[in-house]
Design a protein around this motif. Structure first.
Motif, short mmCIF file in Angstrom:
data_model
loop_
_atom_site.label_atom_id
_atom_site.label_comp_id
_atom_site.label_asym_id
_atom_site.label_seq_id
_atom_site.Cartn_x
_atom_site.Cartn_y
_atom_site.Cartn_z
N ASN A 335 0.83 -1.20 0.00
CA ASN A 335 0.00 0.00 0.00
C ASN A 335 0.86 1.25 0.00
OD1 ASN A 335 0.68 -0.05 2.91
ND2 ASN A 335 -1.00 -1.52 3.08
N VAL A 336 0.31 2.32 -0.55
CA VAL A 336 0.93 3.64 -0.57
C VAL A 336 -0.03 4.61 0.10
CG1 VAL A 336 1.53 5.58 -2.09
CG2 VAL A 336 2.41 3.29 -2.59
N PHE A 337 0.49 5.47 0.97
CA PHE A 337 -0.33 6.47 1.64
C PHE A 337 -0.09 7.83 0.99
CE2 PHE A 337 -0.13 4.12 6.02
CZ PHE A 337 -0.95 3.13 5.51
N VAL A 338 -1.15 8.58 0.78
CA VAL A 338 -1.05 9.95 0.27
C VAL A 338 -1.84 10.84 1.22
CG1 VAL A 338 -1.45 11.51 -1.66
CG2 VAL A 338 -0.87 9.12 -2.11
N TYR A 339 -1.23 11.96 1.62
CA TYR A 339 -1.87 12.90 2.55
C TYR A 339 -1.91 14.29 1.92
CZ TYR A 339 -0.16 9.34 5.91
OH TYR A 339 0.14 8.17 6.56
N GLY A 340 -2.87 15.07 2.33
CA GLY A 340 -2.93 16.46 1.88
C GLY A 340 -4.32 17.04 2.05
N GLY A 341 -4.42 18.32 1.81
CA GLY A 341 -5.70 19.01 1.92
C GLY A 341 -6.47 19.05 0.63
N LYS A 342 -5.89 18.52 -0.45
CA LYS A 342 -6.53 18.58 -1.76
C LYS A 342 -6.72 17.19 -2.36
CE LYS A 342 -7.05 23.06 -2.56
NZ LYS A 342 -8.36 23.67 -2.91
N LEU A 343 -7.02 16.22 -1.55
CA LEU A 343 -7.25 14.86 -2.05
C LEU A 343 -8.61 14.80 -2.73
CD1 LEU A 343 -5.97 12.73 0.96
CD2 LEU A 343 -4.71 13.42 -1.09
N LYS A 344 -8.63 14.20 -3.90
CA LYS A 344 -9.89 14.09 -4.63
C LYS A 344 -10.70 12.90 -4.14
CE LYS A 344 -11.68 14.82 -9.24
NZ LYS A 344 -11.32 15.11 -10.65
N LYS A 345 -10.03 11.81 -3.81
CA LYS A 345 -10.71 10.64 -3.25
C LYS A 345 -10.09 10.34 -1.89
CE LYS A 345 -12.47 6.04 -4.22
NZ LYS A 345 -12.59 4.93 -5.19
N GLN A 346 -10.80 10.66 -0.86
CA GLN A 346 -10.29 10.50 0.50
C GLN A 346 -10.59 9.11 1.03
OE1 GLN A 346 -12.73 13.56 2.04
NE2 GLN A 346 -11.50 15.25 1.22
N GLY A 347 -9.84 8.69 2.02
CA GLY A 347 -10.06 7.39 2.63
C GLY A 347 -9.38 6.28 1.85
N ILE A 348 -10.08 5.19 1.61
CA ILE A 348 -9.50 4.05 0.88
C ILE A 348 -9.78 4.23 -0.60
CG2 ILE A 348 -9.56 1.56 0.58
CD1 ILE A 348 -10.21 1.31 3.54
N PHE A 349 -8.72 4.29 -1.39
CA PHE A 349 -8.83 4.64 -2.81
C PHE A 349 -9.37 3.50 -3.66
CE2 PHE A 349 -7.06 5.03 -7.10
CZ PHE A 349 -7.46 6.31 -7.42
N ASN A 350 -8.96 2.26 -3.36
CA ASN A 350 -9.37 1.11 -4.19
C ASN A 350 -9.60 -0.12 -3.32
OD1 ASN A 350 -6.66 0.91 -3.56
ND2 ASN A 350 -6.04 0.08 -5.53
N ASP A 351 -9.95 -1.22 -3.94
CA ASP A 351 -10.30 -2.43 -3.21
C ASP A 351 -9.13 -2.97 -2.39
OD1 ASP A 351 -12.84 -2.34 -4.25
OD2 ASP A 351 -12.40 -3.74 -5.90
N ALA A 352 -9.48 -3.71 -1.36
CA ALA A 352 -8.46 -4.38 -0.54
C ALA A 352 -7.71 -5.40 -1.39
CB ALA A 352 -9.13 -5.08 0.64
N PRO A 353 -6.47 -5.75 -1.01
CA PRO A 353 -5.70 -6.74 -1.77
C PRO A 353 -6.46 -8.07 -1.91
CG PRO A 353 -4.32 -5.66 -0.15
CD PRO A 353 -5.72 -5.22 0.13
N ASP A 354 -6.30 -8.69 -3.07
CA ASP A 354 -6.93 -9.99 -3.34
C ASP A 354 -6.05 -11.09 -2.76
OD1 ASP A 354 -8.13 -12.24 -4.31
OD2 ASP A 354 -8.02 -11.67 -6.43
N LEU A 355 -6.54 -11.77 -1.74
CA LEU A 355 -5.76 -12.83 -1.09
C LEU A 355 -6.07 -14.21 -1.66
CD1 LEU A 355 -5.97 -11.75 2.68
CD2 LEU A 355 -4.36 -11.02 0.89
N THR A 356 -6.98 -14.27 -2.60
CA THR A 356 -7.36 -15.56 -3.18
C THR A 356 -6.56 -15.90 -4.43
OG1 THR A 356 -9.13 -14.57 -4.50
CG2 THR A 356 -9.69 -15.33 -2.29
N THR A 357 -6.15 -14.91 -5.17
CA THR A 357 -5.41 -15.12 -6.41
C THR A 357 -4.01 -14.54 -6.25
OG1 THR A 357 -7.46 -14.92 -7.66
CG2 THR A 357 -5.41 -14.84 -8.91
N LEU A 358 -3.05 -15.40 -5.92
CA LEU A 358 -1.69 -14.94 -5.63
C LEU A 358 -0.73 -15.36 -6.74
CD1 LEU A 358 -1.48 -15.88 -1.83
CD2 LEU A 358 -2.21 -13.70 -2.85
N ASP A 359 0.39 -14.70 -6.77
CA ASP A 359 1.47 -15.04 -7.69
C ASP A 359 2.58 -15.70 -6.88
OD1 ASP A 359 3.36 -15.27 -9.66
OD2 ASP A 359 3.71 -13.12 -9.90
N ASN A 360 2.58 -17.04 -6.84
CA ASN A 360 3.57 -17.78 -6.07
C ASN A 360 3.64 -17.30 -4.62
OD1 ASN A 360 5.63 -19.71 -5.69
ND2 ASN A 360 7.24 -18.22 -6.16
N GLY A 361 2.48 -17.10 -4.03
CA GLY A 361 2.41 -16.71 -2.63
C GLY A 361 2.45 -15.21 -2.38
#
Length: 401
Positions: A335-361
């Protein structure tokens, strides 16, 4: 003897004489030739921070199945939504999140990931493909691109004693300034000061001793400017007594004193958690969260938050399944965190990581980190990302301008 060989072999480059390597941008600051209205602050978490124990997918049972002894207990998690929550050591960031000053981008990485600390950090700092090797950093190339087209070049400061690859361009480099007063003191030591005055009227060329004396003279004048400018502002906000707290307090001082620097770079190490991860990562996350929360609230109080973006990254995440030493091994997406007073999409930007479909773990990346860089370049630093990143990236709808 060529200048490069001379500087490499002479003992004079140790100690105080490391300073001249960052001279030219200092002179630009001293001449008042800098412009800029927005600030970008980059925080590097070195060692490969475990993103799954930072922003925890507590709503997914696979997380607890794969991490039987190092998973964060549900009652301790700072819940953000029905799926994800923050590590309890990041409690200071909950207020920042609730105020809408924080955005979390999940599953950030790049194609064909490399699990070497050094190589993956180079990839993040140069913004290269995993099979390409670049000698310049993305911020350095940003400086290059602007200096070729703008009358007044921007610059970048790393609040440290050494300069990262990210800050080095072909013709321009950022500067490393840990403490403006110490820089000033160093240039006022008798030996340094005497050499400057003795050779102030010398015909200095670009080779050998001439180059060294020239850089010393220029550093002397630049240190004076930085010290005088930064001391015009006194940081009144309370910061934690940690290395990162000190770095971010200095960034606040630089921003609020009127230095027109566009990019600041700080780092925190200690995230390589192969053994006994919970305690070690917990300590580092608390250092990080407390310092960042103090910094963001400080900028809000001084009216600078709307003009500042802060981005936090680590060179890679960790594997989904814990190892036998109650730790985690090198992984991929994070994950990458972005902070500021001009965020267009605040909070969680996209879906949580997919733990069911992995690439070699390992987690599969969903967001190329260079799309984040492209957003910062295009929308915040006002330069085409294709000029800097060697090819064009679409960017993300992450910030307002």
């Amino acid at each position: 003897m060529q200048r490069r060989n001379f500087l490499k072999n002479t003992a004079l480059i140790s100690g105080a004489f490391m300073v001249p390597a960052f001279l030219k941008p200092l002179e630009a600051i001293a001449k008042g030739d800098l412009t800029g209205h927005k600030n970008l602050v980059i925080i590097q978490l070195s060692g490969g921070n475990d993103g799954l124990n930072t922003v925890i997918p507590y709503g997914n049972d696979i997380y607890y199945q794969k991490r039987k002894t190092i998973a964060i207990n549900k009652p301790d998690i700072i819940t953000l939504n029905d799926m994800q929550g923050l590590n309890p050591n990041l409690s200071a960031l909950k207020e920042i999140y609730d105020q809408g000053w924080m955005s979390i981008v999940n599953s950030v990485g790049y194609p064909n990931p490399d699990r070497s600390h050094f190589r993956s950090m180079d990839i993040w700092q140069t913004a290269s493909d995993s099979d390409k090797f670049l000698s310049t950093g993305w911020i350095g190339r940003y400086l290059d691109s602007n200096c070729q087209t703008c009358k007044n070049p921007y610059t970048a400061i790393e609040v440290d004693d050494t300069l990262s690859l990210a800050m080095k361009g072909n013709s321009m480099k950022g500067i490393a300034v840990q403490d403006p007063y110490k820089l000033f003191q160093t240039t006022r030591e008798p030996f340094f000061k005497d050499l400057v005055h003795e050779h102030g009227d010398t015909n200095l060329n670009e080779d050998n001793l001439g180059y060294l004396y020239k850089t010393m003279i220029e550093t002397y004048s630049s240190a004076d400017y930085i010290q005088k400018t930064s001391k015009t502002y006194n940081v009144t906000a309370q910061y934690p007594n940690t290395g990162l707290g000190y770095q971010l307090k200095n960034v606040s001082k630089f921003i609020n004193s009127g230095l027109d620097t566009r990019v600041y770079y700080v780092s925190l190490s200690g995230f390589d958690t192969h053994v006994g991860q919970q305690n070690q990562q917990g300590r580092q996350l608390k250092i990080y969260g407390d310092a960042v929360a103090a910094f963001i609230k400080d900028l809000k109080a001084t009216g600078k938050l709307d003009d500042t973006l802060v981005m936090t990254f680590s060179e890679f995440g960790r594997r989904v399944e814990q190892n036998a030493s109650n730790g985690t091994d090198h992984g991929t997406a994070n994950n990458v965190f972005v902070y500021g007073g001009k965020l267009k999409k605040q909070g969680i930007f996209n879906d949580a990581p997919d733990l069911t479909t992995l690439d070699n773990g390992d987690l599969k990346y969903q967001v190329d980190f260079r799309d984040i860089y492209a957003t910062l370049l295009d929308k915040w630093l006002d330069v085409s990302n294709a000029q800097v990143l060697t090819k064009s990236f679409a960017g993300l709808d992450l910030v307002s301008v």
